[in-house]
Enzyme design. Structure first.
Site, PDB file in Angstrom:
ATOM      1  N   GLU A 293       0.834  -1.207   0.000  1.00 17.68           N
ATOM      2  CA  GLU A 293       0.000   0.000   0.000  1.00 17.68           C
ATOM      3  C   GLU A 293       0.873   1.264   0.000  1.00 17.68           C
ATOM      4  O   GLU A 293       0.557   2.248  -0.671  1.00 17.68           O
ATOM      5  CB  GLU A 293      -0.942  -0.035   1.215  1.00 17.68           C
TER       6      GLU A 293
ATOM      7  N   LYS B  22     -11.632   7.964  -8.801  1.00 15.77           N
ATOM      8  CA  LYS B  22     -11.913   7.370  -7.492  1.00 15.77           C
ATOM      9  C   LYS B  22     -12.742   6.107  -7.610  1.00 15.77           C
ATOM     10  O   LYS B  22     -12.706   5.232  -6.760  1.00 15.77           O
ATOM     11  CB  LYS B  22     -12.634   8.392  -6.616  1.00 15.77           C
TER      12      LYS B  22
HETATM   13  C1  AGP Z   1      -6.692   3.720  -4.132  1.00 17.56           C
HETATM   14  O1  AGP Z   1      -5.819   4.719  -3.709  1.00 17.56           O
HETATM   15  C2  AGP Z   1      -6.744   3.573  -5.561  1.00 17.56           C
HETATM   16  N1  AGP Z   1      -7.156   4.784  -6.188  1.00 17.56           N
HETATM   17  C3  AGP Z   1      -7.336   2.333  -6.184  1.00 17.56           C
HETATM   18  O2  AGP Z   1      -6.364   1.343  -6.155  1.00 17.56           O
HETATM   19  C4  AGP Z   1      -8.608   1.770  -5.546  1.00 17.56           C
HETATM   20  O3  AGP Z   1      -8.322   1.232  -4.297  1.00 17.56           O
HETATM   21  C5  AGP Z   1      -9.214   0.688  -6.459  1.00 17.56           C
HETATM   22  O4  AGP Z   1      -9.566   1.268  -7.671  1.00 17.56           O
HETATM   23  C6  AGP Z   1     -10.411   0.017  -5.831  1.00 17.56           C
HETATM   24  O5  AGP Z   1     -11.409   0.939  -5.543  1.00 17.56           O
HETATM   25  P1  AGP Z   1     -12.637   0.552  -4.632  1.00 17.56           P
HETATM   26  O6  AGP Z   1     -12.141   0.418  -3.246  1.00 17.56           O
HETATM   27  O7  AGP Z   1     -13.594   1.684  -4.793  1.00 17.56           O
HETATM   28  O8  AGP Z   1     -13.173  -0.733  -5.153  1.00 17.56           O
END
Ligand code: AGP
Length: 617
Positions: A492, A612
């Site tokens: 992470e 997002k």
């Molecule tokens: C997080 O910082 C990221 N932008 C991305 O990896 C995100 O976690 C991923 O797209 C999953 O999103 P969600 O939790 O809305 O499913």
């Protein structure tokens, strides 16, 4: 991904569309556009980049109208320029379409249309739709009643589409109407006072609509100034009871922080305090306890940061509760699910509740369970920050993170919330199986301290990480190491740095470094290593020594003690039970990534190429 919004009613729609688009910008910000219709007129404005550029364009060249559609884009087909911005129009500039999704057969459709002489003006997959609608309008004129012409034309056009889409269409020939359709992409209808909406997500409707209706796949809505009519895939009218729109505060502001991301990192102490009160101090959630009672194994489906939270979760489920657990990339699972074993709990983890891969993987799982045991409710759970999302409607049980609106595209407080949700599940499962074991008690006690420890760490670390970030001006690669429950935190940390600072970073289980990645190390590649006391503490320190012997600059994350003196820089966290440590080791990771990106003058809250909510495959 993209966000779409459309509205019709008694008010001028441009201010409404702009406000809604602003709240949908988290879905993409490559370009923005809108179109309004009035009798005999269709006006369209589009701009490259963020919404602010569209606003500027509209100030110079305003448009009016009480019916309109808007779009904020995350580019899939075609560069993020004005040509490819939505709305996309037909050749006569009479039909305008905004779309979120991917039209998978667009090449074939385009070829067919071009052979008939249609001239395309963009590289988008979406542009086929206005052309198909225009053709259908021409074909249907005289046969369909004028009041139903647009709906029938859109129905005829979408019959030809393959893929996933949510779209809204206006036509200057019928300015008192707009039509919306959904297939495998989110779309909500919002009902306000004399004003009706459709939008990709609820924030776009907050303050404008009091109730919402969710469209199901294949369904269509016709919106007029008098109300909304819903139709199923065969064109039959259907009724659905509107649900109240939750009054979430979407008007989040940065307070005194420079960026939303920094504010959200700091809000983690409050997220933890609220969780302790809700989930640790209160009696166990009965419905969750019922779900967990006969679980024999757990499989976790997620993407990105949510998958990292799931990896922490799997570690807890196995080590604390003794339940075998596996973590899957949702995007891989959907095409190669492992054999289904009895009494397997499937958990979908997604902060947005809208990630297409996660939803598709869960849908597949639901279908195969239903095929096996049609009368048994599927043993499935969702973990999300948006209980009112598609995930919330899909799975029978949802754990709501209640972390508050997260504006920064890089997930921070929702990651902490997801990890906390797993602590709750693992503790409940462990108590159901082994009663209040010493490990469970120790873990609970450590969690009770968390809000205060987080708050101290956040304050101490902010300045430390800001100073450390200066040394990253020329850095091109960073290695992150962690072991056991902190391995996902190394992943992470690397993801956060990549996402917002555009520096290449890799996370590895510390013991793996000597099997290849060590070749990358020299004095230009810093190594960030998580070292918290526990069974692998000494091992992690040895792995760090191996990196130091290759001249790498060592940045440690762990408690202040003699052993951690080997680090060139230590980002200290309080002494803490190893199983609870990820909730603290994540803080320096997030703050370091934030300060490096902020120091480079980058757009921390809306990093390039990201969104997002990833609603395409
Ligand atoms: C997080 O910082 C990221 N932008 C991305 O990896 C995100 O976690 C991923 O797209 C999953 O999103 P969600 O939790 O809305 O499913």
């Amino acid at each position: 991904m993209c966000g779409i919004v459309a509205t019709i009613g008694s008010r001028e729609v441009v201010p409404l569309l702009l406000k809604s688009l602003q709240r949908l910008e988290y879905r993409g910000y490559d370009s923005a556009g809108l179109a309004t219709v009035m009798p005999g007129q269709l006006h369209c404005r589009k701009a490259e980049g963020k919404l602010v550029h569209l606003r500027e364009k509209l100030e110079k060249s305003p448009v009016a109208g009480c019916c309109g559609i808007g779009h904020t884009r995350w580019a899939t087909h075609g560069k993020p320029d004005v040509r490819n911005a939505h709305p996309q129009l037909d050749e006569a500039d009479q039909v305008a379409v905004v779309q979120n999704g991917i039209i998978e057969n667009h090449r074939l459709l385009r070829q067919g249309l071009e052979q008939q002489g249609v001239r395309f003006r963009s590289d988008t997959d979406t542009e086929v739709i206005p052309h198909l609608v225009a053709q259908a309008l021409a074909d249907l004129r005289g046969t369909a009643p004028p009041t139903d012409l647009l709906r029938q034309a859109v129905a005829r056009a979408v019959e030809q589409l393959e893929g996933a889409y949510a779209l809204a269409v206006v036509w200057q020939g019928q300015p008192g109407e707009l039509v919306a359709v959904r297939y495998n992409a989110p779309l909500l209808i919002g009902l306000g006072e004399g004003q009706f909406f459709c939008a990709s997500d609820t924030p776009a409707l907050a303050g404008f609509a009091s109730t919402i209706v969710s469209l199901e796949d294949g369904e269509m809505a016709r919106l007029t100034p008098l109300g909304v009519e819903l139709f199923d895939g065969s064109g039959q009218r259907i009724q659905r009871t509107p649900q109240p729109l939750r009054g979430d505060d979407y008007t989040a502001n940065k307070r005194h922080f420079r960026h939303f991301m920094l504010k959200e990192i700091h809000e983690q102490a409050d997220v933890a305090a609220a969780w302790v009160e809700r989930c640790l101090a209160a009696p166990a959630d009965e419905s969750l306890a019922t779900v967990l009672r006969n679980v024999q194994r757990v499989q976790l489906l997620a993407c990105g940061t949510s998958r990292h939270a799931a990896l922490v979760g799997a570690h807890l489920l196995e080590q604390l509760a003794g339940v075998p657990s596996s973590v899957h990339y949702a995007s891989e699972f959907r095409y190669a699910p492992p054999p289904l074993m009895p009494q397997t709990l499937t958990i979908g983890v997604t902060q947005s509740g809208e990630t297409a891969d996660t939803l598709a993987a869960l849908t597949i799982e639901m279908e195969r369970r239903h095929a096996l045991e049609p009368n048994v409710p599927p043993l499935m759970l969702g973990i999300t920050n948006r209980a009112d999302s598609s995930l919330g409607r899909l799975v029978p049980h949802v754990l709501d993170l209640k972390a508050g609106v997260e504006v920064g595209v890089a997930a921070t407080k929702t990651f902490l919330g997801q990890m906390l949700a797993f602590y709750g599940i693992a503790l409940l499962l462990a108590s159901q199986r082994h009663g209040a074991s010493a490990q469970v008690k120790a873990c609970r006690q450590a969690l009770e301290q968390l809000p205060e420890q987080l708050s101290r760490t956040l304050h101490a670390m902010d300045q430390c990480c800001a100073e450390l970030a200066h040394g990253f001006a020329e850095t091109r690669d960073v290695i992150y190491l962690g072991r056991g429950i902190n391995y996902p935190i190394a992943l992470e940390g690397a993801l956060k740095l990549k996402e917002i600072s555009y520096i290449h970073a890799e996370g590895y289980p510390a013991g793996e470094m000597k099997h290849g990645p060590i070749a990358l190390l020299d004095q230009h590649v810093p190594v960030v290593s998580i070292a918290t006391p526990g069974p692998v503490f000494e091992k992690v320190l040895s792995n760090a020594q191996e990196a130091k012997a290759r001249d790498a600059r060592l940045i440690g994350i762990g408690p202040v003690c003699g052993d951690t003196e080997i680090f060139d820089v230590l980002l200290p966290i309080p002494p803490v039970h190893e199983l609870v440590s990820p909730l603290l080791t994540i803080v320096p990771m997030q703050l370091l990534a934030y300060h490096v990106a902020a120091h480079r003058g980058l757009d921390v809250d809306q990093p390039r190429n990201l969104a997002k909510s990833v609603t395409v495959e």
